[in-house]
Enzyme design. Structure first.
Site, PDB file in Angstrom:
ATOM      1  CG  HIS A 236     -85.924 -38.661 -38.622  1.00 44.04           C
ATOM      2  ND1 HIS A 236     -84.569 -38.593 -38.885  1.00 44.04           N
ATOM      3  CD2 HIS A 236     -86.379 -37.388 -38.694  1.00 44.04           C
ATOM      4  CE1 HIS A 236     -84.229 -37.336 -39.103  1.00 44.04           C
ATOM      5  NE2 HIS A 236     -85.299 -36.574 -38.995  1.00 44.04           N
TER       6      HIS A 236
HETATM    7  O1  RIB Z   1     -84.434 -36.678 -34.553  1.00 40.47           O
HETATM    8  C1  RIB Z   1     -85.583 -37.218 -35.149  1.00 40.47           C
HETATM    9  C2  RIB Z   1     -86.503 -37.781 -34.124  1.00 40.47           C
HETATM   10  O2  RIB Z   1     -86.943 -36.738 -33.253  1.00 40.47           O
HETATM   11  C3  RIB Z   1     -87.778 -38.380 -34.728  1.00 40.47           C
HETATM   12  O3  RIB Z   1     -88.224 -39.435 -33.927  1.00 40.47           O
HETATM   13  C4  RIB Z   1     -88.759 -37.238 -34.662  1.00 40.47           C
HETATM   14  O4  RIB Z   1     -90.114 -37.671 -34.561  1.00 40.47           O
HETATM   15  C5  RIB Z   1     -88.349 -36.589 -33.373  1.00 40.47           C
HETATM   16  O5  RIB Z   1     -88.982 -37.302 -32.317  1.00 40.47           O
END
Ligand code: RIB
Ligand code: CA
Length: 307
Positions: A236
Site C-alpha cells: 500500500h
Molecule cells: O489500508 C492500508 C493502510 O492502512 C496502510 O497505510 C497501512 O499501513 C495501514 O496504515
C-alpha cells in the site's frame, strides 16, 4: 532537481518499506518524516519510524504528531502489524530521537520556508495533515500536491465500505479532500493489485542486510492477507511513494471524492463520483490502474541499493 517531500506515516510494515523506498530514491529529497497514531499507538509508531531509519543508516528530522484522531477514539491494527506495530525482525533501538516539535509545526515550517513547492506523502490516517492545514491554511500556496495512500473507489479493507487510513480519521480526511490542494489518491483499487509475491520477497531476502530485514517484515505482514484471497502482500504505502517518484506507474482519473462521516455502515468511505452526478468539481486524481511489474522492479532495486 529532487522533489522536496514530507512523509507522514504510522509504521506499520508497509510504511517502513515506503520510508526505505523514499530514502533510496534520487528523485526525492525527504525533508522530514512525521508520525501519526494509526497502525499502532503514537509511541510505538514513532519508535518504529526511528528504528527502521536507524537500521538503514538514515538520519533526518522525525517529528511526532497526533496520538488520536481529531474527534474519534483511536483504532489500531495489531492484527496486521502486531503489538509493536512492526513485529517480525529484531530491530535495534533507535540511533537518534524525535526533533521535539510536533508534526504539524514541522510540516508548516518546512512548507513555508521551502524555495520549491513541497509534496506531502501521507500513508497513515490524515490527522497531522489536517492539523497543519487547519492551523496554517497559507501553506496551501506552497504545496505541490498531496499524494496519499488511502481510500478506495470500490470497497474497503476495514469495513466493507472503508479503507483503514480514512476510517481511522474521516473528519481529517474530509479536511484534506476539501482543502483545494491537488490530491493523488492511491487507494485499494491499485494497492491491492500492487502485491509483492512470495518469490519476489525471496529476491529481497537475498539482496543484502536491509533486504533480509524487509523480507522478515513481509513474512510477518503476509500472514494477514490470505483472507483477501491474495497471492502476495499489498504494498500500500510504498506505492504512494512510488507514484511520486514516477507518476506513470499509475493511471488516474480526475474525479469528485467526498468522505462519509455519518453512515452506520459507510463511515470512512471515499465516495467517488464516477459519472459526475453530484455536479461538484473533481478534487482528486484517483489511481485506478497500476503497472505492478514496473513498481515491484523499482521497489526491489531500491531495497537492494542499501546493501
Ligand atoms: O489500508 C492500508 C493502510 O492502512 C496502510 O497505510 C497501512 O499501513 C495501514 O496504515
Ligand atoms: Ca500506513
Amino acid at each position: 532537481m529532487r522533489i522536496p517531500v514530507i512523509i507522514d506515516c504510522d509504521p506499520g510494515h508497509d510504511d517502513a518499506i515506503a520510508l526505505l523506498l523514499a530514502f533510496a530514491s534520487d528523485r526525492l529529497e525527504v525533508k522530514a518524516v512525521t508520525v501519526v497514531a494509526g497502525n499502532q499507538t503514537l509511541p510505538k509508531t514513532l519508535n518504529n519510524a526511528l528504528r527502521v531509519l536507524s537500521f538503514a543508516g538514515v538520519e533526518c528530522e522525525v517529528a511526532a504528531g497526533a496520538a488520536a484522531p481529531l474527534v474519534r477514539p483511536l483504532v489500531t491494527a495489531p492484527q496486521v502489524h502486531g503489538e509493536s506495530g512492526l513485529d517480525g525482525p529484531a530491530l535495534p533501538e533507535p540511533a537518534f530521537g524525535p526533533s521535539g516539535r510536533p508534526a504539524w509545526e514541522a510540516i508548516i515550517d518546512i512548507v513555508r520556508n521551502s524555495p520549491q513547492k513541497v509534496t506531502l506523502i501521507p500513508v497513515g490516517p490524515l490527522t497531522n495533515i489536517a492539523l497543519a492545514l487547519l492551523t496554517a491554511p497559507d501553506i496551501k500556496d506552497n504545496l505541490e500536491r498531496i499524494t496519499l495512500m488511502g481510500g478506495a473507489a470500490r470497497g474497503g479493507n476495514w469495513t466493507p465500505a472503508a479503507e483503514f487510513n480514512i476510517l481511522v480519521d474521516p473528519e481529517a480526511a474530509r479536511v484534506v479532500f476539501e482543502s483545494g490542494v491537488p490530491i493523488t489518491m492511491v487507494g485499494l483499487d491499485v494497492t491491492h493489485e500492487a502485491q509483492l509475491y512470495p518469490e519476489e520477497n525471496e529476491v529481497l531476502r537475498a539482496g543484502g542486510r536491509v533486504g533480509r530485514m524487509v523480507a522478515e517484515l513481509v513474512d510477518f505482514y503476509a500472514r494477514f492477507h490470505p483472507r483477501f484471497g491474495f497471492k502476495g502482500s499489498p504494498m500500500h504505502d510504498p506505492l504512494a511513494v512510488a507514484a511520486v517518484i514516477d507518476p506513470t506507474l499509475v493511471r488516474t482519473r480526475a474525479l469528485r471524492v467526498d468522505i462519509e462521516t455519518q453512515g452506520l455502515h459507510t463511515t470512512g468511505q471515499t465516495v467517488v463520483d464516477f459519472f459526475g452526478v453530484t455536479e461538484r468539481p473533481p478534487n482528486a486524481d484517483v489511481a485506478l490502474e497500476v503497472d505492478r511489474e514496473r513498481f515491484i522492479r523499482m521497489l526491489i532495486e531500491a531495497i537492494k541499493s542499501y546493501g
